[in-house]
Design a protein around this motif. Sequence first.
Motif, PDB file in Angstrom:
ATOM      1  N   ALA A 103       7.875   6.491  -6.840  1.00  8.98           N
ATOM      2  CA  ALA A 103       6.948   5.967  -6.348  1.00  8.98           C
ATOM      3  C   ALA A 103       7.064   4.394  -6.530  1.00  8.98           C
ATOM      4  O   ALA A 103       7.627   3.903  -7.226  1.00  8.98           O
ATOM      5  CB  ALA A 103       5.237   6.105  -6.872  1.00  8.98           C
ATOM      6  N   TRP A 104       6.852   3.552  -5.354  1.00 10.54           N
ATOM      7  CA  TRP A 104       7.173   1.947  -5.232  1.00 10.54           C
ATOM      8  C   TRP A 104       5.728   1.690  -4.755  1.00 10.54           C
ATOM      9  O   TRP A 104       5.148   1.904  -3.791  1.00 10.54           O
ATOM     10  CB  TRP A 104       8.227   2.034  -4.264  1.00 10.54           C
ATOM     11  CG  TRP A 104       8.498   0.486  -3.943  1.00 10.54           C
ATOM     12  CD1 TRP A 104       8.245  -0.442  -4.903  1.00 10.54           C
ATOM     13  CD2 TRP A 104       9.023   0.110  -2.726  1.00 10.54           C
ATOM     14  NE1 TRP A 104       8.579  -1.475  -4.183  1.00 10.54           N
ATOM     15  CE2 TRP A 104       9.174  -1.451  -2.992  1.00 10.54           C
ATOM     16  CE3 TRP A 104       9.499   0.650  -1.567  1.00 10.54           C
ATOM     17  CZ2 TRP A 104       9.608  -2.251  -1.822  1.00 10.54           C
ATOM     18  CZ3 TRP A 104       9.893  -0.267  -0.544  1.00 10.54           C
ATOM     19  CH2 TRP A 104      10.076  -1.642  -0.703  1.00 10.54           C
ATOM     20  N   TYR A 105       5.240   0.654  -5.794  1.00  9.18           N
ATOM     21  CA  TYR A 105       4.003  -0.109  -5.478  1.00  9.18           C
ATOM     22  C   TYR A 105       4.148  -1.180  -4.334  1.00  9.18           C
ATOM     23  O   TYR A 105       4.845  -2.010  -4.450  1.00  9.18           O
ATOM     24  CB  TYR A 105       3.457  -0.530  -6.833  1.00  9.18           C
ATOM     25  CG  TYR A 105       2.242  -1.340  -6.665  1.00  9.18           C
ATOM     26  CD1 TYR A 105       1.137  -1.027  -5.893  1.00  9.18           C
ATOM     27  CD2 TYR A 105       1.838  -2.155  -7.782  1.00  9.18           C
ATOM     28  CE1 TYR A 105      -0.207  -1.594  -6.086  1.00  9.18           C
ATOM     29  CE2 TYR A 105       0.884  -3.000  -8.055  1.00  9.18           C
ATOM     30  CZ  TYR A 105      -0.399  -2.556  -7.035  1.00  9.18           C
ATOM     31  OH  TYR A 105      -1.636  -3.198  -7.082  1.00  9.18           O
ATOM     32  N   GLN A 106       3.128  -0.944  -3.406  1.00 13.21           N
ATOM     33  CA  GLN A 106       3.298  -2.009  -2.170  1.00 13.21           C
ATOM     34  C   GLN A 106       2.344  -3.179  -2.478  1.00 13.21           C
ATOM     35  O   GLN A 106       2.533  -4.135  -2.126  1.00 13.21           O
ATOM     36  CB  GLN A 106       3.105  -1.354  -0.950  1.00 13.21           C
ATOM     37  CG  GLN A 106       4.159  -0.071  -0.646  1.00 13.21           C
ATOM     38  CD  GLN A 106       5.537  -1.024  -0.687  1.00 13.21           C
ATOM     39  OE1 GLN A 106       5.950  -1.860   0.073  1.00 13.21           O
ATOM     40  NE2 GLN A 106       6.582  -0.443  -1.228  1.00 13.21           N
ATOM     41  N   GLY A 107       1.234  -2.613  -2.617  1.00 14.54           N
ATOM     42  CA  GLY A 107       0.126  -3.636  -2.816  1.00 14.54           C
ATOM     43  C   GLY A 107      -1.421  -3.168  -2.472  1.00 14.54           C
ATOM     44  O   GLY A 107      -1.442  -1.817  -2.753  1.00 14.54           O
ATOM     45  N   ASP A 108      -2.200  -3.916  -2.305  1.00 19.73           N
ATOM     46  CA  ASP A 108      -3.643  -3.515  -2.432  1.00 19.73           C
ATOM     47  C   ASP A 108      -4.422  -3.604  -0.992  1.00 19.73           C
ATOM     48  O   ASP A 108      -4.082  -4.279  -0.329  1.00 19.73           O
ATOM     49  CB  ASP A 108      -4.665  -4.284  -3.470  1.00 19.73           C
ATOM     50  CG  ASP A 108      -3.971  -4.267  -4.878  1.00 19.73           C
ATOM     51  OD1 ASP A 108      -3.341  -3.135  -5.131  1.00 19.73           O
ATOM     52  OD2 ASP A 108      -4.250  -5.276  -5.597  1.00 19.73           O
ATOM     53  N   ILE A 109      -5.309  -2.616  -0.955  1.00 20.28           N
ATOM     54  CA  ILE A 109      -6.300  -2.746   0.160  1.00 20.28           C
ATOM     55  C   ILE A 109      -7.633  -2.819  -0.179  1.00 20.28           C
ATOM     56  O   ILE A 109      -8.106  -1.952  -0.913  1.00 20.28           O
ATOM     57  CB  ILE A 109      -6.021  -1.943   1.153  1.00 20.28           C
ATOM     58  CG1 ILE A 109      -4.511  -1.414   1.857  1.00 20.28           C
ATOM     59  CG2 ILE A 109      -7.040  -1.850   2.620  1.00 20.28           C
ATOM     60  CD1 ILE A 109      -4.249  -0.285   2.355  1.00 20.28           C
ATOM     61  N   GLU A 110      -8.630  -3.728   0.226  1.00 20.89           N
ATOM     62  CA  GLU A 110      -9.719  -3.992  -0.011  1.00 20.89           C
ATOM     63  C   GLU A 110     -10.935  -3.222   1.123  1.00 20.89           C
ATOM     64  O   GLU A 110     -10.700  -3.782   2.209  1.00 20.89           O
ATOM     65  CB  GLU A 110     -10.186  -5.522  -0.806  1.00 20.89           C
ATOM     66  CG  GLU A 110      -9.401  -5.795  -1.917  1.00 20.89           C
ATOM     67  CD  GLU A 110      -9.843  -7.329  -2.217  1.00 20.89           C
ATOM     68  OE1 GLU A 110     -10.652  -7.853  -1.528  1.00 20.89           O
ATOM     69  OE2 GLU A 110      -9.240  -7.570  -3.407  1.00 20.89           O
ATOM     70  N   THR A 111     -11.729  -2.741   0.593  1.00 24.19           N
ATOM     71  CA  THR A 111     -12.857  -2.115   1.635  1.00 24.19           C
ATOM     72  C   THR A 111     -13.835  -3.265   1.809  1.00 24.19           C
ATOM     73  O   THR A 111     -14.311  -4.038   0.719  1.00 24.19           O
ATOM     74  CB  THR A 111     -13.252  -0.818   1.568  1.00 24.19           C
ATOM     75  OG1 THR A 111     -14.053  -0.892   0.334  1.00 24.19           O
ATOM     76  CG2 THR A 111     -12.270   0.197   1.345  1.00 24.19           C
ATOM     77  N   ASP A 112     -14.462  -3.393   2.825  1.00 27.76           N
ATOM     78  CA  ASP A 112     -15.846  -4.350   3.343  1.00 27.76           C
ATOM     79  C   ASP A 112     -16.882  -3.627   3.238  1.00 27.76           C
ATOM     80  O   ASP A 112     -16.993  -2.383   2.742  1.00 27.76           O
ATOM     81  CB  ASP A 112     -15.372  -4.996   4.670  1.00 27.76           C
ATOM     82  CG  ASP A 112     -15.546  -3.847   5.895  1.00 27.76           C
ATOM     83  OD1 ASP A 112     -15.838  -2.778   5.554  1.00 27.76           O
ATOM     84  OD2 ASP A 112     -15.063  -4.282   6.974  1.00 27.76           O
ATOM     85  N   ALA A 113     -18.021  -4.004   3.524  1.00 27.57           N
ATOM     86  CA  ALA A 113     -19.354  -3.474   3.305  1.00 27.57           C
ATOM     87  C   ALA A 113     -19.459  -2.176   3.848  1.00 27.57           C
ATOM     88  O   ALA A 113     -20.303  -1.364   3.608  1.00 27.57           O
ATOM     89  CB  ALA A 113     -20.260  -4.455   3.781  1.00 27.57           C
ATOM     90  N   ASN A 114     -18.555  -1.874   5.135  1.00 29.57           N
ATOM     91  CA  ASN A 114     -18.576  -0.839   5.799  1.00 29.57           C
ATOM     92  C   ASN A 114     -17.694   0.231   5.296  1.00 29.57           C
ATOM     93  O   ASN A 114     -17.650   1.397   5.983  1.00 29.57           O
ATOM     94  CB  ASN A 114     -18.292  -1.108   7.479  1.00 29.57           C
ATOM     95  CG  ASN A 114     -19.421  -1.897   7.988  1.00 29.57           C
ATOM     96  OD1 ASN A 114     -20.493  -1.847   7.724  1.00 29.57           O
ATOM     97  ND2 ASN A 114     -18.942  -2.851   8.705  1.00 29.57           N
ATOM     98  N   GLY A 115     -16.957  -0.241   4.139  1.00 27.60           N
ATOM     99  CA  GLY A 115     -16.063   0.819   3.851  1.00 27.60           C
ATOM    100  C   GLY A 115     -14.608   0.911   4.637  1.00 27.60           C
ATOM    101  O   GLY A 115     -13.926   1.782   4.557  1.00 27.60           O
TER     102      GLY A 115
END
Length: 222
Positions: free
Chosen positions: A108-120
């Motif tokens: 596995a190769w770590y790419q980065g993060d995704i954050e959710t907003d108030a609506n998911g």
Amino acid sequence: MKKARKVSAVLLGLGGVLLALLGMSLGRPAQAVAATETPRVFNNRIDFSMVRSTGAVAANCIPNAHAAVRVTSLGPVEVMTVDIGGLPPKIELDLFVIQIPNAPFGLAWYQGDIETDANGEGHQLFVGRFSIETFIVAQPPGGQPAPVVHNQPPFPDASANPATEPIHTYHLGLWFGSPAAAQAGGCPNTVTRFNGEHNAGIQALSTRTFPTLQGPLRQLTP
């Protein structure tokens, strides 16, 4: 001159994608942005979906979770955009390029993060090699020294690498950034290795609807 024109094309392509993201940040609907974020001059593109992981299905959690992925080849690199929805609000998730979509996942190769907003919902852009040429290699012999940055259990860093000939990684997996984030979606609070500190939650989404040896990234042949 040929190399200069190629670099210019790449920069123009990235500029177009970034302008699309700017439009999203100004409140444009995600669907409208997705339809315009790939410059017309680039024809090498794949679109595909991510679905709930086998772990999430087994736990009967995050029933509406989904992701839409677009990968566009710019020649020397690819641009990958990931749109997620149906997830808990205000959480962080971690994206990996992986060998196989289900546990134990292989390399596995770590790419980065995704954050959710108030609506998911969330959106992120990644630049790298996301095509038939995506692979991991560790030239023999193994046992070469590696830095130990995170040394706490349950998953401390390895201090040396294994040896492997090239292994292609054509699948994607998205993990909850923490066990608490997984619990927010009604999932188990199991601790896994899949974030920067190696204390993530379970896998939330994956490309498991594609065959193990035919992950979606394999379909892009720039």
